[in-house]
Design a protein around this motif. Sequence first.
Motif, PDB file in Angstrom:
ATOM      1  N   ALA A 163     -21.519 -18.742  35.784  1.00  0.00           N
ATOM      2  CA  ALA A 163     -21.155 -20.028  35.187  1.00  0.00           C
ATOM      3  C   ALA A 163     -19.655 -20.283  35.301  1.00  0.00           C
ATOM      4  O   ALA A 163     -19.215 -21.412  35.553  1.00  0.00           O
ATOM      5  CB  ALA A 163     -21.594 -20.064  33.729  1.00  0.00           C
ATOM      6  N   ALA A 164     -18.851 -19.237  35.110  1.00  0.00           N
ATOM      7  CA  ALA A 164     -17.397 -19.382  35.221  1.00  0.00           C
ATOM      8  C   ALA A 164     -16.998 -19.693  36.661  1.00  0.00           C
ATOM      9  O   ALA A 164     -16.150 -20.565  36.913  1.00  0.00           O
ATOM     10  CB  ALA A 164     -16.707 -18.107  34.744  1.00  0.00           C
ATOM     11  N   ILE A 165     -17.617 -18.997  37.613  1.00  0.00           N
ATOM     12  CA  ILE A 165     -17.311 -19.252  39.028  1.00  0.00           C
ATOM     13  C   ILE A 165     -17.685 -20.688  39.390  1.00  0.00           C
ATOM     14  O   ILE A 165     -16.912 -21.406  40.030  1.00  0.00           O
ATOM     15  CB  ILE A 165     -18.063 -18.258  39.936  1.00  0.00           C
ATOM     16  N   TYR A 166     -18.890 -21.105  38.976  1.00  0.00           N
ATOM     17  CA  TYR A 166     -19.328 -22.470  39.280  1.00  0.00           C
ATOM     18  C   TYR A 166     -18.395 -23.503  38.660  1.00  0.00           C
ATOM     19  O   TYR A 166     -17.989 -24.475  39.318  1.00  0.00           O
ATOM     20  CB  TYR A 166     -20.758 -22.693  38.792  1.00  0.00           C
ATOM     21  N   THR A 167     -18.020 -23.310  37.399  1.00  0.00           N
ATOM     22  CA  THR A 167     -17.155 -24.277  36.711  1.00  0.00           C
ATOM     23  C   THR A 167     -15.811 -24.406  37.432  1.00  0.00           C
ATOM     24  O   THR A 167     -15.191 -25.470  37.439  1.00  0.00           O
ATOM     25  CB  THR A 167     -16.948 -23.874  35.246  1.00  0.00           C
ATOM     26  N   ALA A 168     -15.367 -23.310  38.061  1.00  0.00           N
ATOM     27  CA  ALA A 168     -14.083 -23.325  38.779  1.00  0.00           C
ATOM     28  C   ALA A 168     -14.139 -24.176  40.046  1.00  0.00           C
ATOM     29  O   ALA A 168     -13.083 -24.558  40.568  1.00  0.00           O
ATOM     30  CB  ALA A 168     -13.668 -21.901  39.128  1.00  0.00           C
ATOM     31  N   ILE A 169     -15.349 -24.475  40.545  1.00  0.00           N
ATOM     32  CA  ILE A 169     -15.449 -25.299  41.762  1.00  0.00           C
ATOM     33  C   ILE A 169     -16.286 -26.563  41.526  1.00  0.00           C
ATOM     34  O   ILE A 169     -16.494 -27.345  42.443  1.00  0.00           O
ATOM     35  CB  ILE A 169     -16.092 -24.504  42.927  1.00  0.00           C
ATOM     36  N   ALA A 170     -16.711 -26.780  40.278  1.00  0.00           N
ATOM     37  CA  ALA A 170     -17.646 -27.863  39.986  1.00  0.00           C
ATOM     38  C   ALA A 170     -17.026 -29.243  40.185  1.00  0.00           C
ATOM     39  O   ALA A 170     -15.867 -29.476  39.842  1.00  0.00           O
ATOM     40  CB  ALA A 170     -18.158 -27.737  38.550  1.00  0.00           C
ATOM     41  N   GLU A 171     -17.837 -30.126  40.754  1.00  0.00           N
ATOM     42  CA  GLU A 171     -17.466 -31.540  40.829  1.00  0.00           C
ATOM     43  C   GLU A 171     -18.155 -32.309  39.706  1.00  0.00           C
ATOM     44  O   GLU A 171     -17.809 -33.462  39.436  1.00  0.00           O
ATOM     45  CB  GLU A 171     -17.889 -32.105  42.189  1.00  0.00           C
ATOM     46  N   GLU A 172     -19.121 -31.676  39.052  1.00  0.00           N
ATOM     47  CA  GLU A 172     -19.865 -32.294  37.950  1.00  0.00           C
ATOM     48  C   GLU A 172     -19.041 -32.197  36.655  1.00  0.00           C
ATOM     49  O   GLU A 172     -18.182 -31.323  36.519  1.00  0.00           O
ATOM     50  CB  GLU A 172     -21.223 -31.593  37.774  1.00  0.00           C
ATOM     51  N   PRO A 173     -19.324 -33.085  35.684  1.00  0.00           N
ATOM     52  CA  PRO A 173     -18.535 -33.129  34.440  1.00  0.00           C
ATOM     53  C   PRO A 173     -18.940 -32.049  33.436  1.00  0.00           C
ATOM     54  O   PRO A 173     -19.854 -32.233  32.634  1.00  0.00           O
ATOM     55  CB  PRO A 173     -18.847 -34.529  33.895  1.00  0.00           C
ATOM     56  N   ILE A 174     -18.244 -30.914  33.471  1.00  0.00           N
ATOM     57  CA  ILE A 174     -18.510 -29.818  32.542  1.00  0.00           C
ATOM     58  C   ILE A 174     -17.612 -30.006  31.320  1.00  0.00           C
ATOM     59  O   ILE A 174     -16.397 -29.791  31.399  1.00  0.00           O
ATOM     60  CB  ILE A 174     -18.240 -28.443  33.189  1.00  0.00           C
ATOM     61  N   LYS A 175     -18.191 -30.401  30.219  1.00  0.00           N
ATOM     62  CA  LYS A 175     -17.397 -30.650  29.002  1.00  0.00           C
ATOM     63  C   LYS A 175     -17.060 -29.351  28.279  1.00  0.00           C
ATOM     64  O   LYS A 175     -15.916 -29.137  27.861  1.00  0.00           O
ATOM     65  CB  LYS A 175     -18.145 -31.585  28.048  1.00  0.00           C
TER      66      LYS A 175
END
Length: 348
Positions: free
Chosen positions: A143-155
């Motif tokens: 989840a941390a790796i994904y959030t570091a490259i995410a284009e989606e709005p992770i609040k």
Amino acid sequence: MEKRKSNPKKASRLQSFLDIKNQDMPQIGMTPRVAVWKKNKATLWHYPAKKKRYNVPILIIYSLINRPYIFDLGPGNSLIEAFGKEGYDIYLLDFGIPGYEDGNISLDEYILDYIQKGVQRVLRHSGATEITLLGSCIGGTLAAIYTAIAEEPIKNLILTVAPIDFESVPQFDQWTEALREGRVSFDEILDVLQILPAKAVKSGLRLMTSPVYVSPLFSLLYRADDQEYVKRWRRFNAWTKDHIPLTAGTVKQMTHDLIIGNKLIKGTLKIREKKAKLNKIKANLLVIASQNDRLVPNTMISPIMGAVSSHDKTLHLLDSGHAQMHSDDTLPTYYKEWLPERSGPIGQ
């Protein structure tokens, strides 16, 4: 000589303990849910809130080595049920059980083809404009790796007992040293096997946590006449034994990129050429670590606090071990106090 009196209560408790093996296994995972997306062996489950009170849904990402029903063991024994009662819409991404044919699946695939696609499905299905990610254990690392490259709005990003800094890997320090020095490699055998069997995963974890799996038997014996406790214990015990295989692609990438290279905390990790730098994370961050965790000590988790760019970040230390069994129908205090105001309460 005076005769020692028998203790009827102890005798009854012992008989109850001996009778447990003859009882039917209590049902697991009873919170109502519906599958909203499937990919290969994976399923995205939706657990609707009893009465929706928040606009921001929660997507749970769990480990690759255990089954995710730890979040929903049974009535009154379920974190998902507790979230639902509080008014949160919950989604859970179950990666399923990989087979030989899935051997090439690596972290790249899990993060981009499963987690990212899962997040997109949650946003579409819920109609939400933002999402909360709750990642646990290795699922928290993903989840941390994904959030570091995410284009989606992770609040919001919530990480529970999730390894981030692999500089020191407890219990495996000699293996880690050998891998980093090039004195040992498992790549060739993994290329042949394509799958690290569940039994191998289970054996490795037992080596590190053997006291954890012995002491609960004494607790069960002492409370064998408490039927509700016995049900909770049996569900949790079944989960501790229910490991799943790891794909060769995942084991190799974790070994080279995380254990040997420690690239996540160093900011050099790439996922399909995308740089996964933790300083790109700006989501509200709640990190939950355990002071007595033999698998993932606080030293492997807390470094993320200084690595992200989040202005709103909290580290909460539990006085417990790695796996926590949710044992009532209320949310833990750290969720109740942190999450509501960051989840878009309906009507505010």
